[in-house]
Design an enzyme around this catalytic site. Structure first.
Site, mmCIF file in Angstrom:
data_model
loop_
_atom_site.group_PDB
_atom_site.id
_atom_site.type_symbol
_atom_site.label_atom_id
_atom_site.label_comp_id
_atom_site.label_asym_id
_atom_site.label_seq_id
_atom_site.Cartn_x
_atom_site.Cartn_y
_atom_site.Cartn_z
ATOM 1 C CD GLU A 173 -2.533 1.179 2.731
ATOM 2 O OE1 GLU A 173 -1.953 0.721 3.741
ATOM 3 O OE2 GLU A 173 -3.667 1.679 2.775
ATOM 4 C CE LYS A 217 -6.830 1.149 4.226
ATOM 5 N NZ LYS A 217 -5.650 1.951 4.653
ATOM 6 C CB CYS A 225 -3.580 -1.298 5.319
ATOM 7 S SG CYS A 225 -2.463 -0.797 6.647
#
Ligand SMILES: *[C@@H]1O[C@H](CO)[C@@H](O)[C@H](O)[C@H]1NC(C)=O
Ligand SMILES: *[C@@H]1O[C@H](CO)[C@@H](O)[C@H](O)[C@H]1NC(C)=O
Ligand SMILES: *[C@@H]1O[C@H](CO)[C@@H](O)[C@H](O)[C@H]1NC(C)=O
Length: 517
Positions: A81, A199, A232
């Site tokens: 990321e 995300k 993440c």
């Protein structure tokens, strides 16, 4: 398919021995921990040309690593990321870094072959050509932009791979008429864009928006079947991580920029815990940055872990990890997930001390990961003890096999809502080395340990989502000797013959159903 490099057959042989059955389903994956070349002034707006010059420097590193991964037989490589642009942009200063990424469910596009079809898509062309040039799947993370109209329409309206409605409801188009997404893109080995994932769970990212609905994005490969994409902080939440698993996805790709936090959320520790607890494969690529406490990447299957975690003093540099592993078939009969039925809990042997050798010990409260854990100290070389936070109880039987009397250990329990840097509900049992010799040092960060302990750690959870880990001195993972889960919510982790001193042994239960929305 192109000729298979010799390294692939060698690694397959090493992994599988003589089991012909295994050969058909094993593949080679690579993850790259990247030391990002940063924009020193991320809040100052650049031109598109300058932003491309900046990202080009990082792409050149990716290019070398993709070549090296392919040479070692990798069929897929994963980059972290924020690895192309870095961090700390504002909503306005990120703009020249962003590209529109078309929905691969709506349109079949190979940016390397047809770069002219969409303007301002240089980064996508670079990544697509990288996949094509080296003949492997490439997964990377970038910033994307999507125009929207403030009158209420939302992007990607009929994305068939994102079928499940998110929990977030409908989020309106931002006032400036554009979504900024933190985006994973995946390219097939011929450069075709096969997946785009926005995300969901942002972590202090001013430049980006969460998508209007949580997306469940997967793509198929001929060598290993289906992979799901998460990013993440997503790994801690039901949407999209557990929602993907509930759909039967058993291989997750995880670009991350994760700030380490011992004793419970070090990178490799939680990567390993998720893979073990959910019985899935995880391909995790992190950023390397000493200043931001970022390191720790790996390739995890339920039975193996190949990982890297920088030690203090190591040079700050990238690291390519390549490993062979077996493709995991989707489970036709997925494991029961969610809540343990009410009234069926309360395996009483888990929560309370047996009468013998176990007196009611002195408990104290100390903060671990900003949560008030209730602790009891381990005293002596062996024994059993338990500790409860309210009605949630943890039980430990232990025997030191290598004792260092300057080191203090404690068993902790916490049940409740974690509220710092994210709000999520937990039930945690953890055996930790205290950072010092005082009670209040229990739960604080410590990296080094000398004492080795054989143990059985057990808790009775009201969730089926419990992630186990054993971390020993200097960021070394150990595979628990035995894990056992009962339908009534009791989870037991046994471990013996440690290779290093014990830092943390934890059963990290996530109570997704109690998370605030
Ligand atoms: C980004 O900002 C945070 C504080 O907001 C700071 O700690 C960090 O060092 C910054 N990182 C970079 C790469 O500038
Ligand atoms: C994990 O998955 C495998 C199949 O890949 C299955 O045989 C095994 O029983 C599962 N383990 C657990 C603990 O559910
Ligand atoms: C005991 O542990 C401490 C702290 O972890 C360490 O500094 C020390 O070297 C250890 N002692 C021995 C004799 O190994």
């Amino acid at each position: 398919m192109a000729a298979v490099p010799w390294t692939l057959s060698l690694m397959t042989f090493l992994c599988c021995g003589t089991h012909a059955h295994c050969l058909a389903s094993s593949y080679v994956a690579a993850v790259y921990e990247h030391y990002v070349i940063l924009n020193p002034e991320p809040r100052v707006p650049l031109s598109r040309r300058e932003a491309l010059q900046h990202m080009r420097q990082n792409v050149q590193v990716y290019e070398q690593q993709a070549a090296s991964a392919a040479y070692q037989g990798a069929q897929i490589v994963v980059f972290p990321e924020d690895g192309l642009q870095g961090f700390n942009f504002t909503r306005s200063s990120i703009t020249p870094y962003l590209e529109e990424v078309p929905d691969p469910q709506q349109e079949s596009w190979n940016p390397c072959v047809h770069p002219e079809r969409h303007p301002n898509t240089e980064v996508q062309r670079w990544l697509s050509c990288m996949a094509r040039r080296h003949g492997l799947y490439v997964v990377a993370n970038m910033g994307s932009v999507q125009p929207c109209s403030s009158t209420g329409s939302s992007p990607g309206s009929s994305d068939s791979s994102s079928g499940s409605p998110g929990s977030s409801g409908s989020v309106p188009c931002p006032a400036d008429g554009r979504w900024h997404f933190n985006t994973n893109v995946a390219y097939r080995s011929d450069g075709l864009l096969v997946a785009r994932y926005h995300k969901q769970n942002l972590y202090f990212e001013d430049a980006f928006d969460s998508p209007p609905r949580a997306e469940l994005v997967t793509f198929h490969t001929p060598f290993a079947g289906t992979f799901g994409l998460i990013t993440c902080f997503d790994i801690l939440f039901r949407q999209p991580t557990v929602a993907l698993l509930e759909k039967g996805v058993r291989q997750l790709i995880f670009p991350t920029a994760w700030m380490n936090q011992l004793p419970l959320l070090d990178t490799i520790q939680f990567q390993r815990a998720l893979s073990l607890g959910a019985n899935v494969t995880l391909l995790a690529a992190n950023i390397r940055s000493d200043e931001l406490l970022m390191s720790g990447s790996g390739i995890y299957s339920p039975s193996s872990a190949v990982y890297h975690h920088a030690q203090s003093g190591d040079p700050e540099e990238g690291r390519l990890i390549v490993a062979s592993l077996s493709a995991l078939e989707p489970l036709h009969d997925p494991l029961p997930t969610g809540l343990v039925p009410q009234g069926e809990q309360g395996d009483t042997s888990a929560g309370s001390c047996p009468a013998e050798g176990c007196s009611a010990p002195h408990t104290f409260t100390s903060s671990m990961m900003h949560d008030p854990f209730t602790f009891v100290l381990l005293r002596g070389a062996g024994g059993q003890l338990s500790v409860c936070d309210g009605s949630f109880c943890c039980w430990l039987q232990y025997q030191s096999t290598h004792t260092n009397h300057t080191e203090l250990y404690a068993l902790g329990a916490f049940a409740g809502l974690h509220t710092v840097n994210g709000r999520y509900s937990l039930q945690v049992c953890a055996l930790v080395k205290c950072a010092g010799t005082e009670e209040r040092s229990c739960g604080q960060e410590v990296v080094q340990a000398d004492t080795k302990i054989d143990f059985v750690l057990k808790g009775t959870f009201s969730t089926r989502h419990v992630y186990p880990s054993v971390l020993s001195s200097h960021y070394t993972l150990e595979q628990p000797t035995r894990l056992h889960t009962t339908p009534r919510g009791s989870v037991t982790m046994e471990h013996s013959s440690m290779s290093g001193g014990l830092v943390t042994a934890a059963l990290y239960g996530r109570m997704y159903h109690l998370d605030p929305h």
